[in-house]
Scaffold this active site. Structure first.
Site, PDB file in Angstrom:
ATOM      1  N   ASN A  19       0.832  -1.213   0.000  1.00  0.00           N
ATOM      2  CA  ASN A  19       0.000   0.000   0.000  1.00  0.00           C
ATOM      3  C   ASN A  19       0.864   1.260   0.000  1.00  0.00           C
ATOM      4  OD1 ASN A  19      -3.054  -0.482   0.258  1.00  0.00           O
ATOM      5  ND2 ASN A  19      -2.163  -2.045   1.565  1.00  0.00           N
ATOM      6  N   LYS A  91       2.254  -0.897  15.380  1.00  0.00           N
ATOM      7  CA  LYS A  91       2.403  -0.441  16.765  1.00  0.00           C
ATOM      8  C   LYS A  91       1.394   0.656  17.075  1.00  0.00           C
ATOM      9  CE  LYS A  91       5.927  -2.910  17.944  1.00  0.00           C
ATOM     10  NZ  LYS A  91       6.015  -3.727  19.139  1.00  0.00           N
ATOM     11  N   ILE A  93       0.153   4.242  18.234  1.00  0.00           N
ATOM     12  CA  ILE A  93       0.714   5.592  18.089  1.00  0.00           C
ATOM     13  C   ILE A  93       0.606   6.259  19.463  1.00  0.00           C
ATOM     14  CG2 ILE A  93       0.456   7.834  16.945  1.00  0.00           C
ATOM     15  CD1 ILE A  93       1.263   5.678  14.999  1.00  0.00           C
ATOM     16  N   HIS A 109      -7.401  -0.543   7.525  1.00  0.00           N
ATOM     17  CA  HIS A 109      -7.601  -1.828   8.198  1.00  0.00           C
ATOM     18  C   HIS A 109      -8.252  -2.800   7.208  1.00  0.00           C
ATOM     19  CE1 HIS A 109      -8.120  -4.457  11.668  1.00  0.00           C
ATOM     20  NE2 HIS A 109      -9.267  -4.794  11.139  1.00  0.00           N
ATOM     21  N   ASP A 150      -8.380   1.037  16.539  1.00  0.00           N
ATOM     22  CA  ASP A 150      -9.319   0.649  15.461  1.00  0.00           C
ATOM     23  C   ASP A 150     -10.745   1.150  15.664  1.00  0.00           C
ATOM     24  OD1 ASP A 150      -7.402  -0.631  13.956  1.00  0.00           O
ATOM     25  OD2 ASP A 150      -7.894  -2.637  14.653  1.00  0.00           O
ATOM     26  N   GLU A 179      -7.721  -2.517  -1.761  1.00  0.00           N
ATOM     27  CA  GLU A 179      -6.983  -1.438  -1.089  1.00  0.00           C
ATOM     28  C   GLU A 179      -6.158  -0.646  -2.102  1.00  0.00           C
ATOM     29  OE1 GLU A 179      -6.275  -3.314   3.367  1.00  0.00           O
ATOM     30  OE2 GLU A 179      -4.715  -3.591   1.868  1.00  0.00           O
TER      31      GLU A 179
HETATM   32  C1  GRF Z   1      -2.984  -3.972   4.643  1.00  0.00           C
HETATM   33  O1  GRF Z   1      -3.823  -5.033   4.350  1.00  0.00           O
HETATM   34  C2  GRF Z   1      -3.639  -2.980   5.557  1.00  0.00           C
HETATM   35  O2  GRF Z   1      -5.024  -3.013   5.496  1.00  0.00           O
HETATM   36  C3  GRF Z   1      -3.191  -3.426   6.920  1.00  0.00           C
HETATM   37  O3  GRF Z   1      -1.921  -3.943   6.754  1.00  0.00           O
HETATM   38  C4  GRF Z   1      -1.765  -4.433   5.449  1.00  0.00           C
HETATM   39  C5  GRF Z   1      -0.485  -3.886   4.925  1.00  0.00           C
HETATM   40  O4  GRF Z   1      -0.121  -4.537   3.760  1.00  0.00           O
HETATM   41  N1  GRF Z   1      -3.251  -2.364   7.898  1.00  0.00           N
HETATM   42  P1  GRF Z   1       1.057  -3.966   2.886  1.00  0.00           P
HETATM   43  O5  GRF Z   1       2.316  -3.932   3.757  1.00  0.00           O
HETATM   44  O6  GRF Z   1       0.656  -2.602   2.433  1.00  0.00           O
HETATM   45  O7  GRF Z   1       1.210  -4.943   1.757  1.00  0.00           O
END
Ligand code: GRF
Length: 203
Positions: A19, A91, A93, A109, A150, A179
């Protein structure tokens, strides 16, 4: 003085960084938004090489100082980001940072909160739980970070149908694709809405 200074994003990621990578790609040539740095807390995380390949500076926290507010403030004073994006940051924050950046820390998430969130619910554990409970849909949630893990206000969710034969690995692949497709535009929209953060409140 520049009438429209670029908004700056800081990405925090602890893992593979897929991501983070699509965000860096999206904002590399963006006229109004740039990624100023990636912060990571694992020296061998995949996100580090991805940042290097994109020419984005990496700020590495050591194991002992990743939760120290003063280290975060040092980082924030250095890069002065308008928005912090948690893209696989595992972790908590520090509360001092959450308070200094209200509605400016955006987390992604990999499930439809408020289901399948909370301490210990990350990565494959989330997808295993969704499949185990026979959910018919899943997806991802972008939400603001608050003191409650969350539980911050939801900015946007994107859904997909969970095929009855899917394993947790199938679901993870499908959610990640979702995502990558939609998270950059959510970050863009929220970032453009923010007023410039001219004065960083530090202790
Ligand atoms: C993602 O699925 C995100 O939703 C979650 O952690 C994952 C990170 O994946 N918080 P990447 O490291 O971006 O592949």
């Amino acid at each position: 003085m520049d009438a429209h200074p670029q908004k700056k994003i800081l990405i925090a990621a602890s893992g593979t960084g897929s991501n983070a990578d699509v965000l860096m790609q999206c904002f590399t040539e963006h006229p109004e938004i740039g990624v100023s740095a990636v912060v990571c807390n694992k020296a061998n995380a995949g996100v580090i090489s991805k940042a290097h390949e994109r020419g984005v500076p990496v700020w590495l926290f050591g194991k002992k100082n990743e939760l120290e507010p003063e280290n975060w403030f040092q980082l924030l004073r250095c890069f002065q980001p308008d928005l912090i994006v948690l893209a696989g940051w595992l972790k908590a924050i520090p509360v001092e940072i959450v308070n200094a950046y209200p509605s400016r820390i955006l987390n992604i998430h990999p499930a439809l909160l408020p289901k399948y969130g909370g301490v210990g619910m990350y990565g494959m554990r989330v997808h295993e739980a969704v499949v185990h409970h026979g959910e018919e849909e899943s997806g991802f949630t972008a939400h603001w970070v608050t003191e409650e893990y969350d539980e911050g206000p939801i900015v946007k969710q994107h859904k997909l149908n969970v095929h009855p034969n899917w394993t947790a690995e199938h679901l993870q692949t499908a959610v990640q694709a979702l995502e990558h497709r939609y998270f950059p535009e959510i970050v863009e929209q929220q970032c453009l809405l923010l007023k410039p953060l001219s004065i960083l409140t530090t202790p």
